[in-house]
Scaffold this motif. Structure first.
Motif, PDB file in Angstrom:
ATOM      1  N   ASP A  20       0.867  -1.172   0.000  1.00  0.00           N
ATOM      2  CA  ASP A  20       0.000   0.000   0.000  1.00  0.00           C
ATOM      3  C   ASP A  20       0.908   1.228   0.000  1.00  0.00           C
ATOM      4  O   ASP A  20       1.644   1.462   0.958  1.00  0.00           O
ATOM      5  CB  ASP A  20      -0.882  -0.024   1.252  1.00  0.00           C
ATOM      6  N   TRP A  21       0.899   1.974  -1.093  1.00  0.00           N
ATOM      7  CA  TRP A  21       1.742   3.167  -1.217  1.00  0.00           C
ATOM      8  C   TRP A  21       0.864   4.394  -1.089  1.00  0.00           C
ATOM      9  O   TRP A  21      -0.049   4.599  -1.890  1.00  0.00           O
ATOM     10  CB  TRP A  21       2.460   3.151  -2.572  1.00  0.00           C
ATOM     11  N   GLN A  22       1.117   5.202  -0.063  1.00  0.00           N
ATOM     12  CA  GLN A  22       0.277   6.357   0.211  1.00  0.00           C
ATOM     13  C   GLN A  22       1.163   7.545   0.561  1.00  0.00           C
ATOM     14  O   GLN A  22       1.688   7.639   1.690  1.00  0.00           O
ATOM     15  CB  GLN A  22      -0.671   6.057   1.385  1.00  0.00           C
ATOM     16  N   THR A  23       1.340   8.453  -0.383  1.00  0.00           N
ATOM     17  CA  THR A  23       2.100   9.668  -0.095  1.00  0.00           C
ATOM     18  C   THR A  23       1.503  10.398   1.097  1.00  0.00           C
ATOM     19  O   THR A  23       2.226  10.927   1.953  1.00  0.00           O
ATOM     20  CB  THR A  23       2.117  10.588  -1.331  1.00  0.00           C
ATOM     21  N   ARG A  24       0.184  10.390   1.180  1.00  0.00           N
ATOM     22  CA  ARG A  24      -0.492  11.049   2.295  1.00  0.00           C
ATOM     23  C   ARG A  24      -0.050  10.501   3.650  1.00  0.00           C
ATOM     24  O   ARG A  24       0.060  11.246   4.630  1.00  0.00           O
ATOM     25  CB  ARG A  24      -2.004  10.879   2.176  1.00  0.00           C
ATOM     26  N   ALA A  25       0.162   9.209   3.720  1.00  0.00           N
ATOM     27  CA  ALA A  25       0.520   8.586   4.990  1.00  0.00           C
ATOM     28  C   ALA A  25       1.842   9.118   5.523  1.00  0.00           C
ATOM     29  O   ALA A  25       2.083   9.116   6.731  1.00  0.00           O
ATOM     30  CB  ALA A  25       0.599   7.071   4.825  1.00  0.00           C
ATOM     31  N   CYS A  26       2.692   9.574   4.618  1.00  0.00           N
ATOM     32  CA  CYS A  26       3.977  10.140   5.010  1.00  0.00           C
ATOM     33  C   CYS A  26       3.842  11.589   5.479  1.00  0.00           C
ATOM     34  O   CYS A  26       4.571  12.023   6.372  1.00  0.00           O
ATOM     35  CB  CYS A  26       4.955  10.058   3.841  1.00  0.00           C
ATOM     36  N   LEU A  27       2.906  12.323   4.894  1.00  0.00           N
ATOM     37  CA  LEU A  27       2.846  13.768   5.106  1.00  0.00           C
ATOM     38  C   LEU A  27       1.776  14.216   6.091  1.00  0.00           C
ATOM     39  O   LEU A  27       1.918  15.283   6.705  1.00  0.00           O
ATOM     40  CB  LEU A  27       2.619  14.464   3.762  1.00  0.00           C
ATOM     41  N   GLU A  28       0.713  13.442   6.240  1.00  0.00           N
ATOM     42  CA  GLU A  28      -0.368  13.858   7.142  1.00  0.00           C
ATOM     43  C   GLU A  28       0.118  13.844   8.586  1.00  0.00           C
ATOM     44  O   GLU A  28       0.812  12.932   9.023  1.00  0.00           O
ATOM     45  CB  GLU A  28      -1.583  12.952   6.962  1.00  0.00           C
ATOM     46  N   GLY A  29      -0.248  14.887   9.307  1.00  0.00           N
ATOM     47  CA  GLY A  29       0.222  15.047  10.682  1.00  0.00           C
ATOM     48  C   GLY A  29       1.538  15.787  10.769  1.00  0.00           C
ATOM     49  O   GLY A  29       1.965  16.184  11.852  1.00  0.00           O
ATOM     50  N   VAL A  30       2.189  15.961   9.626  1.00  0.00           N
ATOM     51  CA  VAL A  30       3.456  16.693   9.562  1.00  0.00           C
ATOM     52  C   VAL A  30       3.227  18.078   8.963  1.00  0.00           C
ATOM     53  O   VAL A  30       3.819  19.062   9.403  1.00  0.00           O
ATOM     54  CB  VAL A  30       4.491  15.917   8.720  1.00  0.00           C
ATOM     55  N   TYR A  83       9.825  13.857   2.285  1.00  0.00           N
ATOM     56  CA  TYR A  83       9.106  12.682   1.775  1.00  0.00           C
ATOM     57  C   TYR A  83      10.072  11.572   1.379  1.00  0.00           C
ATOM     58  O   TYR A  83       9.888  10.412   1.758  1.00  0.00           O
ATOM     59  CB  TYR A  83       8.246  13.123   0.586  1.00  0.00           C
ATOM     60  N   ILE A  84      11.111  11.892   0.643  1.00  0.00           N
ATOM     61  CA  ILE A  84      12.071  10.885   0.224  1.00  0.00           C
ATOM     62  C   ILE A  84      12.835  10.334   1.425  1.00  0.00           C
ATOM     63  O   ILE A  84      13.089   9.124   1.521  1.00  0.00           O
ATOM     64  CB  ILE A  84      13.033  11.473  -0.830  1.00  0.00           C
ATOM     65  N   GLU A  85      13.178  11.206   2.373  1.00  0.00           N
ATOM     66  CA  GLU A  85      13.936  10.759   3.552  1.00  0.00           C
ATOM     67  C   GLU A  85      13.091   9.937   4.513  1.00  0.00           C
ATOM     68  O   GLU A  85      13.642   9.207   5.343  1.00  0.00           O
ATOM     69  CB  GLU A  85      14.526  11.973   4.275  1.00  0.00           C
ATOM     70  N   HIS A  86      11.781  10.034   4.423  1.00  0.00           N
ATOM     71  CA  HIS A  86      10.866   9.282   5.299  1.00  0.00           C
ATOM     72  C   HIS A  86       9.960   8.369   4.475  1.00  0.00           C
ATOM     73  O   HIS A  86       8.797   8.156   4.799  1.00  0.00           O
ATOM     74  CB  HIS A  86      10.027  10.243   6.142  1.00  0.00           C
ATOM     75  N   TYR A  87      10.525   7.815   3.408  1.00  0.00           N
ATOM     76  CA  TYR A  87       9.711   7.080   2.443  1.00  0.00           C
ATOM     77  C   TYR A  87       9.009   5.873   3.051  1.00  0.00           C
ATOM     78  O   TYR A  87       7.923   5.485   2.626  1.00  0.00           O
ATOM     79  CB  TYR A  87      10.591   6.631   1.261  1.00  0.00           C
ATOM     80  N   GLY A  88       9.608   5.278   4.047  1.00  0.00           N
ATOM     81  CA  GLY A  88       8.973   4.129   4.681  1.00  0.00           C
ATOM     82  C   GLY A  88       7.608   4.449   5.250  1.00  0.00           C
ATOM     83  O   GLY A  88       6.732   3.570   5.327  1.00  0.00           O
ATOM     84  N   ASP A  89       7.394   5.713   5.656  1.00  0.00           N
ATOM     85  CA  ASP A  89       6.093   6.105   6.202  1.00  0.00           C
ATOM     86  C   ASP A  89       4.999   6.104   5.137  1.00  0.00           C
ATOM     87  O   ASP A  89       3.809   6.097   5.461  1.00  0.00           O
ATOM     88  CB  ASP A  89       6.184   7.496   6.832  1.00  0.00           C
TER      89      ASP A  89
END
Length: 210
Positions: A20-30, A83-89
């Motif tokens: 499941d790839w979700q750019t939002r999951a990395c950025l939401e809350g940040v 985003y790239i540095e926290h890609y696992g999120d």
């Protein structure tokens, strides 16, 4: 009528199929939600998906970053770096049923592989976060490593040579229509992925016993 060539190999895309790839999951809350919504909009107003496509094709982040600054400003560029540095999120889970499907294919004697458009700088995160993938897949072709990418024929042909695939005996699953068409163009069986249950039905339609 000649009999259909038996299926021996099953090849899977990663994001949107196995993960499941979700750019939002990395950025939401940040970031503020309005900024997240803008970045993740389908028309890609901040260029995130465009720049990530360039990384998937083999370009380095360090070479792309100045373009992000020039084209979208420092604020967007800094978020893209985050985003790239926290890609696992952005990879919150394996998609439901896929680990079991890969396990069942292996148990049934099929050879199981990966073929993904992914940056050479971030692909390692997939196996680090989900080590079962490395165990369940015999090998993976990564576009950013090879500097060739789906849907171009060269990456499918590379997979054939590297994995010993016979086109008529190979099935491919991808969530993107053009990548499915690319596989079909080189003679593979290919299906657009929706979920594990449909993938099982697609395999059964080709005579795969699971």
């Amino acid at each position: 009528m000649s009999e259909q060539t038996p299926i021996t190999d099953v090849v899977f895309d990663f994001c949107g199929v196995l993960l499941d790839w979700q750019t939002r999951a990395c950025l939401e809350g940040v970031l503020p939600q309005v900024f997240v919504d803008r970045i993740c909009a389908d028309d890609d107003p901040c260029g995130f998906f465009h720049y990530e496509d360039r990384m998937d094709a083999g370009e380095d982040f360090a070479d792309i970053y100045p373009d992000v600054v020039r084209e979208h400003g420092k604020e967007v560029a800094q978020v893209f770096r985050y985003y790239i540095e926290h890609y696992g999120d952005a990879l919150p889970r394996m998609l439901p049923g896929m680990e079991q499907l890969l396990g069942d294919l292996n148990a049934a004697g099929y050879r199981v592989w990966g073929l993904t458009n992914w940056s050479h700088e971030t692909f390692h995160i997939a196996f680090e976060k989900y080590p079962q993938l490395e165990r369940l897949l015999r090998g993976t072709v990564v576009s950013g490593v090879e500097k060739m990418h789906k849907p171009n024929a060269d990456i499918y042909r590379l997979a054939e040579r590297r994995f010993g695939l016979t086109p008529a005996g190979t099935v491919f699953f991808d969530d993107t229509a053009r990548n499915v068409a690319g596989a079909q163009a080189v003679g593979w069986h290919a299906f657009r992925f929706s979920d594990a249950e449909q993938a099982r039905a697609d395999l059964h339609s080709l005579g795969c016993a699971l």
